[in-house]
Design a protein around this motif. Sequence first.
Motif, mmCIF file in Angstrom:
data_model
loop_
_atom_site.group_PDB
_atom_site.id
_atom_site.type_symbol
_atom_site.label_atom_id
_atom_site.label_comp_id
_atom_site.label_asym_id
_atom_site.label_seq_id
_atom_site.Cartn_x
_atom_site.Cartn_y
_atom_site.Cartn_z
ATOM 1 N N ASP A 245 0.678 -1.272 0.077
ATOM 2 C CA ASP A 245 0.057 -0.076 -0.013
ATOM 3 C C ASP A 245 0.951 1.206 0.100
ATOM 4 O OD1 ASP A 245 0.916 -0.325 2.449
ATOM 5 O OD2 ASP A 245 -0.913 0.191 3.580
ATOM 6 N N GLN A 246 2.181 1.039 0.074
ATOM 7 C CA GLN A 246 3.140 2.238 0.083
ATOM 8 C C GLN A 246 4.039 2.326 -1.171
ATOM 9 O OE1 GLN A 246 5.180 1.666 3.695
ATOM 10 N NE2 GLN A 246 3.489 2.945 4.838
ATOM 11 N N ALA A 247 3.900 1.152 -1.950
ATOM 12 C CA ALA A 247 4.880 1.448 -3.159
ATOM 13 C C ALA A 247 4.178 2.147 -4.149
ATOM 14 C CB ALA A 247 4.744 -0.225 -3.792
ATOM 15 N N GLU A 248 4.960 2.901 -4.983
ATOM 16 C CA GLU A 248 4.560 3.819 -6.068
ATOM 17 C C GLU A 248 4.747 2.989 -7.451
ATOM 18 O OE1 GLU A 248 3.353 7.125 -8.166
ATOM 19 O OE2 GLU A 248 3.656 6.745 -5.903
ATOM 20 N N PRO A 249 3.568 2.586 -8.149
ATOM 21 C CA PRO A 249 3.568 1.774 -9.204
ATOM 22 C C PRO A 249 4.297 2.677 -10.462
ATOM 23 C CG PRO A 249 1.376 2.785 -9.049
ATOM 24 C CD PRO A 249 2.143 2.940 -7.632
ATOM 25 N N SER A 250 4.885 1.758 -11.161
ATOM 26 C CA SER A 250 5.478 2.486 -12.309
ATOM 27 C C SER A 250 4.393 2.515 -13.659
ATOM 28 C CB SER A 250 6.377 1.264 -12.997
ATOM 29 O OG SER A 250 7.661 1.298 -11.875
ATOM 30 N N GLN A 251 3.462 1.449 -13.301
ATOM 31 C CA GLN A 251 2.321 1.568 -14.633
ATOM 32 C C GLN A 251 1.324 0.935 -13.872
ATOM 33 O OE1 GLN A 251 3.045 -0.710 -17.983
ATOM 34 N NE2 GLN A 251 1.041 -0.076 -18.725
ATOM 35 N N THR A 252 -0.198 1.530 -14.293
ATOM 36 C CA THR A 252 -1.309 0.782 -13.874
ATOM 37 C C THR A 252 -2.120 0.285 -14.941
ATOM 38 O OG1 THR A 252 -1.748 2.490 -11.936
ATOM 39 C CG2 THR A 252 -3.478 1.531 -12.613
ATOM 40 N N VAL A 253 -2.608 -0.841 -14.830
ATOM 41 C CA VAL A 253 -3.328 -1.528 -15.970
ATOM 42 C C VAL A 253 -4.729 -2.045 -15.107
ATOM 43 C CG1 VAL A 253 -1.240 -2.459 -16.953
ATOM 44 C CG2 VAL A 253 -2.359 -4.011 -15.227
ATOM 45 N N MET A 254 -5.562 -2.359 -16.159
ATOM 46 C CA MET A 254 -6.870 -2.812 -15.763
ATOM 47 C C MET A 254 -7.183 -4.315 -16.220
ATOM 48 S SD MET A 254 -7.866 0.068 -14.382
ATOM 49 C CE MET A 254 -9.821 -0.117 -14.201
ATOM 50 N N ILE A 255 -7.600 -5.094 -15.116
ATOM 51 C CA ILE A 255 -7.838 -6.264 -15.634
ATOM 52 C C ILE A 255 -9.318 -6.996 -15.452
ATOM 53 C CG2 ILE A 255 -5.565 -7.054 -15.489
ATOM 54 C CD1 ILE A 255 -5.997 -8.574 -13.008
ATOM 55 N N ARG A 256 -10.005 -7.737 -16.091
ATOM 56 C CA ARG A 256 -11.141 -8.138 -15.931
ATOM 57 C C ARG A 256 -11.383 -9.381 -15.093
ATOM 58 N NH1 ARG A 256 -15.377 -5.207 -17.466
ATOM 59 N NH2 ARG A 256 -16.457 -7.258 -17.423
ATOM 60 N N ASP A 257 -10.432 -10.299 -15.600
ATOM 61 C CA ASP A 257 -10.542 -11.646 -15.244
ATOM 62 C C ASP A 257 -8.978 -12.398 -15.494
ATOM 63 O OD1 ASP A 257 -10.532 -12.241 -17.895
ATOM 64 O OD2 ASP A 257 -12.576 -12.803 -17.635
#
Length: 321
Positions: free
Chosen positions: A209-221
């Motif tokens: 919960d404290q990590a800074e993401p390099s990229q955000t993606v969206m997944i459905r399943d």
Amino acid sequence: MAPSTEAIGTRTFPALGTFASLLITDASKLEQACALLTGGVLAMDMACSRFRTDSELWRVNHAQGRPVRISPLLVDALATALTAARITDGDVDPTCGEPLARLGYDRDFAQAQQDTSGLSQAPAPAAGWRTVELDQEQRVVRVPEGVILDLGATAKALAADRAADRITAAMGCGVLVNLGGDIRAAGEPPAGGWRVGIVDDALFETRSDQAEPSQTVMIRDGGLATSSTMIRSWQRGGISMHHIIVPSTGLPADSCWRTVSVAAATCVDANTASTAAILRGERAADWLDGLRLPARLVHHDGTTVTVGGWPAGTAGTGSQV
């Protein structure tokens, strides 16, 4: 209609030497779902831990070459590990327990990381996955004396798959399970899908919960897994080690990638591919692309290669789950 993100329930807790995160689209069912996840994680730990003296795997590893009758869960976990070895031509090998122990990873990682003394044993290659004799019908396994099985490459991913499927079936809603970066989504997701942060440079001590993401993606399943040479790394006698072992040498992989993330139908499939990609080095990108697996491979200098339709994204946006 997809559920609103406002109704999502979340819970994070320590598990399997890392963390477990649960997200569920019906917050009113969070406690029940969390109980299912906790029970599934504990069962997998009791079956597959290399370090617990009360685990089934401990009995197998210390049976001195004798056959051992095991539970259906450990049969499933061993069969999964052996399948991963077979389809990766032995790159992801469950007999790497002895090489890992020789490199100092011979106890729970948090404890092993504290010991920086020199090694007492020279590195040695793994015995090889074909030395494992598993009779799935009789639920009996035998490994040669001196062989130590380590199921860390697949058991955690299998736990994520099993938990997500079980919770969805019982609760009738969408769920995402994250076990230390091994992710599985099942059921109807929230509108737009689940937002997942990809972290390239996390260390063992990094809280999700404290990590800074390099990229955000969206997944459905399906599954999403990240393998890294940084998460479980340690020093022994001034030499840097990590847990992704080349079976033929017993040494940590000297890979051009520090992190590989892969999406697949299941978390086991994603984890198997991401681990093998670290080991395959420069060949990995073409290999993953040939399998049509979306993947993001990160060099040690932070430059990235994406294949298989991995989405473009904005660095540092979103939040990790």
